[in-house]
Design a protein around this motif. Structure first.
Motif, mmCIF file in Angstrom:
data_model
loop_
_atom_site.group_PDB
_atom_site.id
_atom_site.type_symbol
_atom_site.label_atom_id
_atom_site.label_comp_id
_atom_site.label_asym_id
_atom_site.label_seq_id
_atom_site.Cartn_x
_atom_site.Cartn_y
_atom_site.Cartn_z
ATOM 1 N N TRP A 114 -0.157 9.081 -2.407
ATOM 2 C CA TRP A 114 -0.221 9.717 -1.096
ATOM 3 C C TRP A 114 -0.516 11.202 -1.265
ATOM 4 C CZ3 TRP A 114 0.438 7.704 3.844
ATOM 5 C CH2 TRP A 114 0.683 6.327 3.884
ATOM 6 N N HIS A 137 -8.958 5.302 8.633
ATOM 7 C CA HIS A 137 -8.796 3.864 8.408
ATOM 8 C C HIS A 137 -10.087 3.237 7.879
ATOM 9 C CE1 HIS A 137 -5.145 3.409 11.355
ATOM 10 N NE2 HIS A 137 -4.842 4.045 10.242
ATOM 11 N N TRP A 185 0.806 -1.219 0.000
ATOM 12 C CA TRP A 185 0.000 0.000 0.000
ATOM 13 C C TRP A 185 0.842 1.274 0.000
ATOM 14 C CZ3 TRP A 185 0.937 2.990 4.265
ATOM 15 C CH2 TRP A 185 1.379 2.354 5.430
ATOM 16 N N THR A 186 2.100 1.181 0.388
ATOM 17 C CA THR A 186 2.940 2.384 0.401
ATOM 18 C C THR A 186 3.316 2.846 -1.001
ATOM 19 O OG1 THR A 186 4.997 1.117 0.562
ATOM 20 C CG2 THR A 186 3.928 1.735 2.629
ATOM 21 N N ASP A 193 -4.170 6.007 -1.277
ATOM 22 C CA ASP A 193 -3.738 5.019 -0.293
ATOM 23 C C ASP A 193 -3.395 5.631 1.052
ATOM 24 O OD1 ASP A 193 -3.321 2.075 -1.288
ATOM 25 O OD2 ASP A 193 -2.876 3.362 -2.990
ATOM 26 N N GLY A 194 -2.999 6.897 1.064
ATOM 27 C CA GLY A 194 -2.614 7.481 2.340
ATOM 28 C C GLY A 194 -2.622 8.990 2.310
ATOM 29 N N HIS A 236 -4.480 5.124 4.843
ATOM 30 C CA HIS A 236 -3.506 5.147 5.930
ATOM 31 C C HIS A 236 -3.105 6.590 6.213
ATOM 32 C CE1 HIS A 236 -2.657 0.739 5.883
ATOM 33 N NE2 HIS A 236 -3.068 0.868 4.629
#
Length: 401
Positions: free
Chosen positions: A257, A320, A252-253, A284-285, A325
């Motif tokens: 973002w 979440h 997921w990183t 994703d974040g 994230h």
């Protein structure tokens, strides 16, 4: 008549004469378990095979002593088979994969594959420099080494710079860590080798048609590693062996973002994630940057003390729940009203020099009549690092960040 005692004295004197003459010409060397040691033109030189593909070069002013413990290199020399041959002033050390050529007259070192041929990399003749330097009362040196690269040779690396270049040729870099500049004194050549300059002080990198140079403000010695891998993958593998294996990040990183200078409230950051989901844009974040702790006196408190973030656990849970994230920024310094400052200051684990932010207010330019009192903690102290981690775990990780 010359007696036996006189003959013995004459022989000893003749031996000493020739030994001194050879030493003065820089033509003697001492074989070691990993390579050789010698002194050439008042410069100590040591060549160490760490592996058949990685060679460490050390140089220092002759007559000085030093202890060098690397902060980045974790590999120790492996038992490596190598041969030594000499032809005139040239000394050749050869392992399974690399040949190192040391000129015993001028001290220049060059590197090639074990099959010989044109050098992959060579030092510039008379390219070593040591200038005496007073490092806050400690006598040391400013150290430099110049190399000669092929005219059209491309090199990559040297960390993260904000200049939009891949090839680092014809460049000048003042390698001091900054907000958006993260330097690593390492480059990889298209010819299949890499060079790591093992020095952490402010370093100047200069590449021009004449030479490629690393020059560091502080160092007891020149310390660099030559790595041959044949291609980029092989060189990176050598660097990972030298400095430590880095695990792959979670899948997921590698997605998208979202970030900005900072989100100023809990509602704002949650609202941004909601908007992405409403628009159907993959996310994703999201990154929460500074001032979630409040004012500068509470700098890096590792707590949500800002009243605009009243329910941090609820905020994290909502993000979440939208299958995203959250990452948060932390710093290596603390404001005088933080719990970390109080604990570290009592133990003498705060460094006494000015750092950002300079003022207790957010006004620009900084109002120096109200200094922030922010101080950097001693990250080299093992206990200090444990204290840092304890507060980080309790204040942020416990929320699920």
């Amino acid at each position: 008549m010359i007696n036996k005692m006189n003959i013995r004295r004459i022989c000893i004197l003749m031996f000493l004469f020739f030994a001194i003459s050879i030493t003065d010409k820089g033509q003697t060397y001492q074989k070691t378990d990993t390579g050789i040691k010698t002194v050439i033109n008042s410069v100590g030189v040591e060549i160490q095979f760490y592996t058949p593909s990685t060679v460490r070069i050390l140089k220092w002013p002759a007559g000085t002593t030093f202890t060098k413990k690397s902060l980045s290199v974790i590999e120790t020399p492996q038992k490596t088979a190598f041969s030594i041959n000499q032809s005139g002033d040239e000394l050749f050390l050869k392992s399974k994969n690399v040949q190192v050529d040391l000129n015993l007259k001028n001290g220049r070192i060059s590197f090639s594959t074990s099959t010989g041929g044109e050098p992959l990399l060579r030092e510039k003749e008379a390219g070593v420099s040591f200038a005496k330097f007073n490092d806050a009362g400690a006598k040391t040196y400013t150290v430099g080494q110049s190399f000669v690269l092929d005219k059209g040779e491309a090199i990559y690396g040297l960390g993260q710079q904000q200049q939009g270049k891949m090839n680092q040729r014809n460049d000048i870099l003042h390698m001091i860590q900054g907000n958006t500049d993260d330097y690593i004194p390492y480059f990889l050549s298209e010819k299949g080798y890499g060079l790591y300059w093992d020095n952490y002080s402010p370093t100047l990198f200069v590449d021009n048609p004449d030479s490629t140079t690393f020059k560091s403000d502080v160092g007891n010695c020149i310390d660099y590693y030559f790595m041959y891998g044949g291609n980029a993958h092989g060189v990176i593998a050598q660097m990972r062996d030298l400095t430590g294996q880095v695990p792959m990040l979670p899948l997921w990183t590698y997605g998208y973002w979202q970030s900005r200078e900072r989100y100023k409230s809990q509602d704002e950051i949650v609202g941004v994630v909601k908007k992405y989901r409403e628009l159907g844009v993959p996310l994703d974040g999201i990154i929460q940057d500074w001032q979630y702790w409040g004012d500068n006196l509470h700098w890096n408190a590792m707590e949500f003390l800002n009243p605009n973030f009243p329910h941090p656990q609820k905020m994290v849970n909502e993000i979440h729940a939208m299958h995203a994230h959250i990452i948060i920024s932390v710093w290596a310094s603390f404001g005088p009203k933080t719990k970390q400052y109080e604990v570290l200051n009592k133990k003498g684990m705060l460094l006494n020099f000015k750092t950002w932010p300079l003022s207790a207010t957010d006004a620009w330019p900084p109002d120096m009549s109200r200094p922030s009192g922010v101080r950097v903690y001693d990250a080299y102290n093992t206990e200090a690092r444990k204290i840092f981690w304890k507060f980080l775990d309790k204040g942020l990780f416990s929320l699920g960040i």
